[in-house]
Design a protein around this motif. Structure first.
Motif, PDB file in Angstrom:
ATOM      1  N   ALA A 196      -5.034 -10.340   0.234  1.00  0.00           N
ATOM      2  CA  ALA A 196      -3.656 -10.833   0.135  1.00  0.00           C
ATOM      3  C   ALA A 196      -3.374 -11.956   1.119  1.00  0.00           C
ATOM      4  CB  ALA A 196      -2.669  -9.685   0.366  1.00  0.00           C
ATOM      5  N   THR A 197      -4.149 -12.053   2.185  1.00  0.00           N
ATOM      6  CA  THR A 197      -3.920 -13.097   3.187  1.00  0.00           C
ATOM      7  C   THR A 197      -4.554 -14.417   2.781  1.00  0.00           C
ATOM      8  OG1 THR A 197      -3.837 -11.433   4.940  1.00  0.00           O
ATOM      9  CG2 THR A 197      -4.220 -13.707   5.618  1.00  0.00           C
ATOM     10  N   THR A 256      -4.605  -5.688   3.583  1.00  0.00           N
ATOM     11  CA  THR A 256      -3.691  -5.756   2.442  1.00  0.00           C
ATOM     12  C   THR A 256      -4.339  -6.549   1.316  1.00  0.00           C
ATOM     13  OG1 THR A 256      -1.784  -5.622   3.920  1.00  0.00           O
ATOM     14  CG2 THR A 256      -1.385  -6.414   1.688  1.00  0.00           C
ATOM     15  N   TYR A 257      -4.262  -5.999   0.117  1.00  0.00           N
ATOM     16  CA  TYR A 257      -4.939  -6.581  -1.040  1.00  0.00           C
ATOM     17  C   TYR A 257      -4.014  -6.574  -2.262  1.00  0.00           C
ATOM     18  CZ  TYR A 257      -9.073  -5.567   1.801  1.00  0.00           C
ATOM     19  OH  TYR A 257      -9.985  -5.502   2.819  1.00  0.00           O
ATOM     20  N   TRP A 258      -4.282  -7.526  -3.159  1.00  0.00           N
ATOM     21  CA  TRP A 258      -3.675  -7.489  -4.489  1.00  0.00           C
ATOM     22  C   TRP A 258      -4.674  -6.840  -5.441  1.00  0.00           C
ATOM     23  CZ3 TRP A 258       1.036  -7.775  -6.187  1.00  0.00           C
ATOM     24  CH2 TRP A 258       2.002  -8.505  -5.477  1.00  0.00           C
ATOM     25  N   LEU A 303       0.425  -4.534  -4.877  1.00  0.00           N
ATOM     26  CA  LEU A 303      -0.013  -4.864  -3.522  1.00  0.00           C
ATOM     27  C   LEU A 303      -0.401  -3.572  -2.813  1.00  0.00           C
ATOM     28  CD1 LEU A 303      -0.199  -7.406  -1.658  1.00  0.00           C
ATOM     29  CD2 LEU A 303       2.037  -6.735  -0.742  1.00  0.00           C
ATOM     30  N   THR A 345      -2.025  -1.677   0.712  1.00  0.00           N
ATOM     31  CA  THR A 345      -2.357  -1.751   2.142  1.00  0.00           C
ATOM     32  C   THR A 345      -3.141  -0.510   2.531  1.00  0.00           C
ATOM     33  OG1 THR A 345      -0.404  -3.088   2.693  1.00  0.00           O
ATOM     34  CG2 THR A 345      -1.456  -1.880   4.492  1.00  0.00           C
TER      35      THR A 345
END
Length: 326
Positions: free
Chosen positions: A174-175, A200-202, A219, A221
């Motif tokens: 996500a970053t 954190t990821y999509w 999303l 985490t």
């Protein structure tokens, strides 16, 4: 050598007797290392000095890659369990506790959150001091692995427990937006991402032509409080797929001479149905029920007029099947 000293040819008066301290020693009596003396009319003897060795323990605090770790507390306790010294590792990971006497010592580290001991596994070492300093009393630690798991299933809205095979699920950082990993759903519709670093990821699905998304991309985490995440994607057949080519099809279920017809066509938007049942009758319903008066074999045809997503009628398609009744 008996440790005797003597200074003569002195006159009456006051004198200070002192010793020159040697490296690695400390004064015991007198603690100051100085004794005041007054000479009157006779010699003075037994002006003794008692010393003990000042020994040191030292070492380094390292990570599993031999990198120095600063800010760790090292404690030295004697054989009776009393703490006799502490030190905090410097930027080089070095620590040192001095002014120790000969004897046995327990050297221990104060473990910090998120770390585990590697060597020694116990987190403490027993060291014996005799007549010289002891170095390289080292401690090695490593961070507790910070990984989690993301799992789930792809299901049909009409049958969520029925898995959809062959769908691509993608995990994005996500970053940075970079793809971390992809997985293809198995025969039971499941997917999994194991040993994913905390962060954190999509979590996204790749939509397949003719289907629409019911549950959204999400999303995620992963952290120490939430190391595992389970999420199911639900999809449904898109009855009005704007980008799908129009294709006519149908299924049927017989119950004696009564037949339930179900439209299974795909395409943009069906606006008109014409069913020809092969016995001279017809229907304009999407899913008609037909009762045939006579047993026999009938050729059933379905004609569908399609409209695009702007509502403009532009084409029609047809299909047919031979059905024996009953």
């Amino acid at each position: 050598m008996n440790g005797f000293w003597e200074v003569c040819d002195l006159i009456q008066g006051e004198y200070n007797i002192s010793e020159t301290m040697q490296p690695g020693w400390v004064a015991v009596t007198p603690a100051t290392g100085i004794q005041p003396v007054t000479l009157v009319d006779q010699d003075i003897q037994n002006l003794n000095f008692t010393n003990r060795r000042s020994l040191c323990l030292s070492g380094y605090k390292l990570d599993e890659n031999n990198g120095p770790q600063s800010g760790w507390e090292i404690t030295v306790t004697n054989s009776t369990g009393d703490a006799v010294g502490t030190d905090t590792t410097d930027v080089n990971g070095y620590w040192e506790v001095c002014d120790l006497v000969q004897g046995d010592y327990n050297v221990s580290e104060t473990l910090q959150p998120g770390w585990v001991a590697v060597t020694p596994v116990s987190g403490y070492q027993v060291v014996t001091l005799v007549d010289q300093n002891v170095g390289n009393v080292n401690f090695t630690n490593k961070l507790i692995p910070k990984y989690g798991n993301i799992t789930g299933k792809k299901g049909d809205q009409k049958c969520p427990e029925c898995g959809l095979m062959g769908w691509q699920i993608t995990l994005y950082n996500a970053t940075t937006g970079a793809i971390y990993a992809t997985d293809i759903t198995g025969a039971d519709g499941t997917y999994e991402f194991l040993n994913v670093p905390y962060g954190t990821y999509w979590l996204n699905e790749t939509l397949i032509l003719g289907w629409k998304q019911i549950t959204p991309n999400v999303l995620v985490t992963l952290d120490a409080d939430h190391p595992d995440f389970e999420y199911n994607f639900i999809n449904a057949k898109d009855e009005t797929c704007c980008i799908c080519p129009p294709t006519a099809s149908f299924t049927y279920i017989k119950n004696g001479q009564e037949v339930q017809f179900t439209d299974t066509s795909t395409g943009p938007k069906a606006v008109r149905y014409i069913w020809l049942f092969g016995d001279g009758t017809m229907s304009s319903k999407p899913d008609p029920v037909k009762i045939f008066r006579m047993p026999g074999t009938y050729t059933v045809k379905l004609y569908i007029t399609w409209a695009d997503c702007d509502g403009v009628t532009y084409t029609w398609k047809s299909t047919s099947q031979r059905i024996r009744v009953p």
